[in-house]
Scaffold this active site. Sequence first.
Site, PDB file in Angstrom:
ATOM      1  N   ASP A  66       0.842  -1.197   0.000  1.00  0.00           N
ATOM      2  CA  ASP A  66       0.000   0.000   0.000  1.00  0.00           C
ATOM      3  C   ASP A  66       0.882   1.253   0.000  1.00  0.00           C
ATOM      4  O   ASP A  66       1.534   1.555   1.000  1.00  0.00           O
ATOM      5  CB  ASP A  66      -0.904   0.003   1.240  1.00  0.00           C
ATOM      6  CG  ASP A  66      -1.864   1.175   1.218  1.00  0.00           C
ATOM      7  OD1 ASP A  66      -2.844   1.107   0.451  1.00  0.00           O
ATOM      8  OD2 ASP A  66      -1.630   2.171   1.931  1.00  0.00           O
ATOM      9  N   TYR A  71       3.374   9.799   0.447  1.00  0.00           N
ATOM     10  CA  TYR A  71       4.298   9.171   1.397  1.00  0.00           C
ATOM     11  C   TYR A  71       5.757   9.401   0.985  1.00  0.00           C
ATOM     12  O   TYR A  71       6.660   9.206   1.792  1.00  0.00           O
ATOM     13  CB  TYR A  71       4.036   7.658   1.538  1.00  0.00           C
ATOM     14  CG  TYR A  71       2.642   7.276   1.980  1.00  0.00           C
ATOM     15  CD1 TYR A  71       1.825   8.178   2.656  1.00  0.00           C
ATOM     16  CD2 TYR A  71       2.136   6.013   1.717  1.00  0.00           C
ATOM     17  CE1 TYR A  71       0.539   7.822   3.048  1.00  0.00           C
ATOM     18  CE2 TYR A  71       0.856   5.647   2.108  1.00  0.00           C
ATOM     19  CZ  TYR A  71       0.063   6.560   2.774  1.00  0.00           C
ATOM     20  OH  TYR A  71      -1.200   6.204   3.158  1.00  0.00           O
ATOM     21  N   LYS A  96      -1.843   5.952  -4.415  1.00  0.00           N
ATOM     22  CA  LYS A  96      -2.940   6.918  -4.275  1.00  0.00           C
ATOM     23  C   LYS A  96      -2.534   8.273  -4.819  1.00  0.00           C
ATOM     24  O   LYS A  96      -1.378   8.690  -4.644  1.00  0.00           O
ATOM     25  CB  LYS A  96      -3.318   7.091  -2.794  1.00  0.00           C
ATOM     26  CG  LYS A  96      -3.419   5.794  -2.030  1.00  0.00           C
ATOM     27  CD  LYS A  96      -3.838   6.004  -0.593  1.00  0.00           C
ATOM     28  CE  LYS A  96      -3.651   4.739   0.228  1.00  0.00           C
ATOM     29  NZ  LYS A  96      -2.315   4.578   0.816  1.00  0.00           N
ATOM     30  N   HIS A 127      -6.835   9.670  -2.681  1.00  0.00           N
ATOM     31  CA  HIS A 127      -6.387   9.528  -1.282  1.00  0.00           C
ATOM     32  C   HIS A 127      -7.399  10.079  -0.271  1.00  0.00           C
ATOM     33  O   HIS A 127      -7.547   9.545   0.816  1.00  0.00           O
ATOM     34  CB  HIS A 127      -5.036  10.227  -1.107  1.00  0.00           C
ATOM     35  CG  HIS A 127      -4.233   9.728   0.044  1.00  0.00           C
ATOM     36  ND1 HIS A 127      -2.876   9.619   0.032  1.00  0.00           N
ATOM     37  CD2 HIS A 127      -4.590   9.304   1.276  1.00  0.00           C
ATOM     38  CE1 HIS A 127      -2.447   9.152   1.185  1.00  0.00           C
ATOM     39  NE2 HIS A 127      -3.472   8.955   1.965  1.00  0.00           N
ATOM     40  N   THR A 271       1.517  -2.276   9.195  1.00  0.00           N
ATOM     41  CA  THR A 271       2.899  -1.997   8.854  1.00  0.00           C
ATOM     42  C   THR A 271       3.804  -2.196  10.053  1.00  0.00           C
ATOM     43  O   THR A 271       3.359  -2.103  11.204  1.00  0.00           O
ATOM     44  CB  THR A 271       3.046  -0.552   8.298  1.00  0.00           C
ATOM     45  OG1 THR A 271       4.314  -0.411   7.711  1.00  0.00           O
ATOM     46  CG2 THR A 271       2.864   0.493   9.385  1.00  0.00           C
TER      47      THR A 271
HETATM   48  N1  LIG Z   1      -5.564   6.182   3.226  1.00  0.00           N
HETATM   49  C1  LIG Z   1      -5.152   6.850   4.286  1.00  0.00           C
HETATM   50  O1  LIG Z   1      -5.513   8.009   4.513  1.00  0.00           O
HETATM   51  C2  LIG Z   1      -4.235   6.156   5.260  1.00  0.00           C
HETATM   52  C3  LIG Z   1      -4.070   6.681   6.552  1.00  0.00           C
HETATM   53  C4  LIG Z   1      -3.246   5.989   7.430  1.00  0.00           C
HETATM   54  C5  LIG Z   1      -2.582   4.837   7.028  1.00  0.00           C
HETATM   55  N2  LIG Z   1      -2.735   4.376   5.756  1.00  0.00           N
HETATM   56  C6  LIG Z   1      -2.039   3.130   5.304  1.00  0.00           C
HETATM   57  O2  LIG Z   1      -2.203   2.126   6.263  1.00  0.00           O
HETATM   58  C7  LIG Z   1      -0.929   1.646   6.695  1.00  0.00           C
HETATM   59  C8  LIG Z   1      -1.017   1.176   8.117  1.00  0.00           C
HETATM   60  O3  LIG Z   1      -1.406   2.235   8.994  1.00  0.00           O
HETATM   61  P1  LIG Z   1      -1.086   2.224  10.535  1.00  0.00           P
HETATM   62  O4  LIG Z   1       0.373   2.447  10.710  1.00  0.00           O
HETATM   63  O5  LIG Z   1      -1.979   3.124  11.257  1.00  0.00           O
HETATM   64  O6  LIG Z   1      -1.429   0.695  10.879  1.00  0.00           O
HETATM   65  P2  LIG Z   1      -1.470  -0.166  12.184  1.00  0.00           P
HETATM   66  O7  LIG Z   1      -2.660   0.140  13.019  1.00  0.00           O
HETATM   67  O8  LIG Z   1      -1.312  -1.569  11.710  1.00  0.00           O
HETATM   68  O9  LIG Z   1      -0.229   0.264  13.057  1.00  0.00           O
HETATM   69  C9  LIG Z   1       1.074  -0.053  12.681  1.00  0.00           C
HETATM   70  C10 LIG Z   1       2.014   0.514  13.741  1.00  0.00           C
HETATM   71  O10 LIG Z   1       1.857  -0.185  14.961  1.00  0.00           O
HETATM   72  C11 LIG Z   1       3.116  -0.620  15.433  1.00  0.00           C
HETATM   73  N3  LIG Z   1       2.920  -1.954  16.018  1.00  0.00           N
HETATM   74  C12 LIG Z   1       2.725  -3.088  15.367  1.00  0.00           C
HETATM   75  N4  LIG Z   1       2.524  -4.108  16.212  1.00  0.00           N
HETATM   76  C13 LIG Z   1       2.586  -3.595  17.433  1.00  0.00           C
HETATM   77  C14 LIG Z   1       2.475  -4.150  18.723  1.00  0.00           C
HETATM   78  N5  LIG Z   1       2.266  -5.444  18.903  1.00  0.00           N
HETATM   79  N6  LIG Z   1       2.585  -3.318  19.771  1.00  0.00           N
HETATM   80  C15 LIG Z   1       2.802  -1.999  19.588  1.00  0.00           C
HETATM   81  N7  LIG Z   1       2.933  -1.412  18.369  1.00  0.00           N
HETATM   82  C16 LIG Z   1       2.841  -2.212  17.323  1.00  0.00           C
HETATM   83  C17 LIG Z   1       4.008  -0.718  14.209  1.00  0.00           C
HETATM   84  O11 LIG Z   1       5.346  -0.543  14.547  1.00  0.00           O
HETATM   85  C18 LIG Z   1       3.468   0.381  13.324  1.00  0.00           C
HETATM   86  O12 LIG Z   1       4.127   1.604  13.567  1.00  0.00           O
HETATM   87  C19 LIG Z   1       0.012   2.823   6.443  1.00  0.00           C
HETATM   88  O13 LIG Z   1       1.354   2.429   6.360  1.00  0.00           O
HETATM   89  C20 LIG Z   1      -0.540   3.347   5.127  1.00  0.00           C
HETATM   90  O14 LIG Z   1      -0.055   2.576   4.052  1.00  0.00           O
HETATM   91  C21 LIG Z   1      -3.567   5.002   4.892  1.00  0.00           C
HETATM   92  O1  LIG Z   2      -2.456   8.064   4.301  1.00  0.00           O
HETATM   93  C1  LIG Z   2      -1.913   8.279   5.554  1.00  0.00           C
HETATM   94  C2  LIG Z   2      -2.121   9.653   6.061  1.00  0.00           C
HETATM   95  C3  LIG Z   2      -1.213  10.610   5.404  1.00  0.00           C
HETATM   96  C4  LIG Z   2      -1.642  11.682   4.681  1.00  0.00           C
HETATM   97  N1  LIG Z   2      -0.548  12.361   4.264  1.00  0.00           N
HETATM   98  C5  LIG Z   2       0.586  11.739   4.684  1.00  0.00           C
HETATM   99  C6  LIG Z   2       1.931  12.062   4.495  1.00  0.00           C
HETATM  100  C7  LIG Z   2       2.895  11.217   5.041  1.00  0.00           C
HETATM  101  C8  LIG Z   2       2.505  10.104   5.768  1.00  0.00           C
HETATM  102  C9  LIG Z   2       1.154   9.803   5.959  1.00  0.00           C
HETATM  103  C10 LIG Z   2       0.197  10.627   5.418  1.00  0.00           C
END
Ligand SMILES: NC(=O)c1ccc[n+]([C@@H]2O[C@H](COP(=O)([O-])OP(=O)(O)OC[C@H]3O[C@@H](n4cnc5c(N)ncnc54)[C@H](O)[C@@H]3O)[C@@H](O)[C@H]2O)c1
Ligand SMILES: OCCc1c[nH]c2ccccc12
Length: 322
Positions: A66, A71, A96, A127, A271
């Site tokens: 993703d 990013y 995105k 996005h 992630t």
């Molecule tokens: N479309 C959007 O607007 C949007 C917004 C946010 C994220 N995303 C996507 O989603 C992906 C995942 O988002 P996220 O980072 O919120 O996901 P997530 O909720 O899976 O959290 C991942 C984070 O939690 C930590 N982690 C993992 N296991 C853990 C544990 N057991 N204990 C404590 N911490 C732990 C990891 O080190 C990582 O930093 C992003 O990388 C991105 O690609 C998209």
């Molecule tokens: O999609 C995750 C949220 C987000 C919006 N803009 C960004 C720039 C850098 C990292 C995450 C984000």
Amino acid sequence: MSHLERHRSKFHLFPYPIQRLTLSSLDQLSYGLGTARFKRGNKDTLDESTIEYTLAALRQGYYHLDCAEVYGNEAEVGVALSRADIPRSKLYITTKSSCNKGESIDLALTRSLSKLGTDYVDLYLIHSPFWAGDINSPDPEVAAAAARALQEKWAEMEAAKDSGRVKSIGVSNFLKEHIEAVLKTARYPPVVNQIEFHPYLQHHDAEGGLLGYMKEKGIVAEAYGPLTAVTKAAPGPVDEVYEKVARKYGVTPAEVALRWCLDQGVVAITTSSKEERLRGWVRPGVLGFELTKEEVEDIAQKGREKHFRGFWNNKFKEDDRR
Ligand SMILES: NC(=O)c1ccc[n+]([C@@H]2O[C@H](COP(=O)([O-])OP(=O)(O)OC[C@H]3O[C@@H](n4cnc5c(N)ncnc54)[C@H](O)[C@@H]3O)[C@@H](O)[C@H]2O)c1
Ligand SMILES: OCCc1c[nH]c2ccccc12
């Protein structure tokens, strides 16, 4: 045959529409390359550590990646993919568009493809809808202008699909009103809406809410922030049930959190830069057990006692529990 190969042969890599996605599919777990902000230093130079993290995820069998132009790490993903030497047909790459002002989808896509080093992406998402203006504005002209802007952008997304440079098109962070506007003029409906989803942000209420509406329209939910209740929003009301269920299956609460998405037919985008953690999730980890309907509901019920949004807080209204 390895554990992962068994999963892949059984539930082969999906193309969306996701009707073909089945419980326990490895490809329902996506590796997110965004919010961990792996990239360090100058945005314009290649960051070796981002390349390494991506390679580590690929080594562990995460073929669903993703990405997003915002990013700033598509180029690193491109290098990792070239070094990993995995056939393109086995990968599922999402990126995105930020819909930067005045820039066409065609231009944004050309740039993303060039950085990723591929001639197509499997899924291309808008996005967020926020650049289009307030679709819920009390001023009907403002609301209509926002709807029109989304419809025009969606037509550009459809042209990208027609060009073959994008296999499927979808949206992210869209509320029901944004999807309704797009569906009014769409030739192809969005296949996916990628949204924040975890027990403290469930998007459905007695009338079904956003998730119910998406189900009715055949739009797959992809969950970002699936671990929020064990990470950013902890401690909280789901802790006890997460732990009880984790003990029962001999897994971690984080694995229960991911499974809770998968067992509702929601793709989980997670992630980590830690290879052991990524390995744990899939060997057999999240793929080695399933929650019962009652367990899914127990977690949901406890989750409804708290509301938490970790991303885009300034863009959604405070009462956005739908
Ligand atoms: N479309 C959007 O607007 C949007 C917004 C946010 C994220 N995303 C996507 O989603 C992906 C995942 O988002 P996220 O980072 O919120 O996901 P997530 O909720 O899976 O959290 C991942 C984070 O939690 C930590 N982690 C993992 N296991 C853990 C544990 N057991 N204990 C404590 N911490 C732990 C990891 O080190 C990582 O930093 C992003 O990388 C991105 O690609 C998209
Ligand atoms: O999609 C995750 C949220 C987000 C919006 N803009 C960004 C720039 C850098 C990292 C995450 C984000």
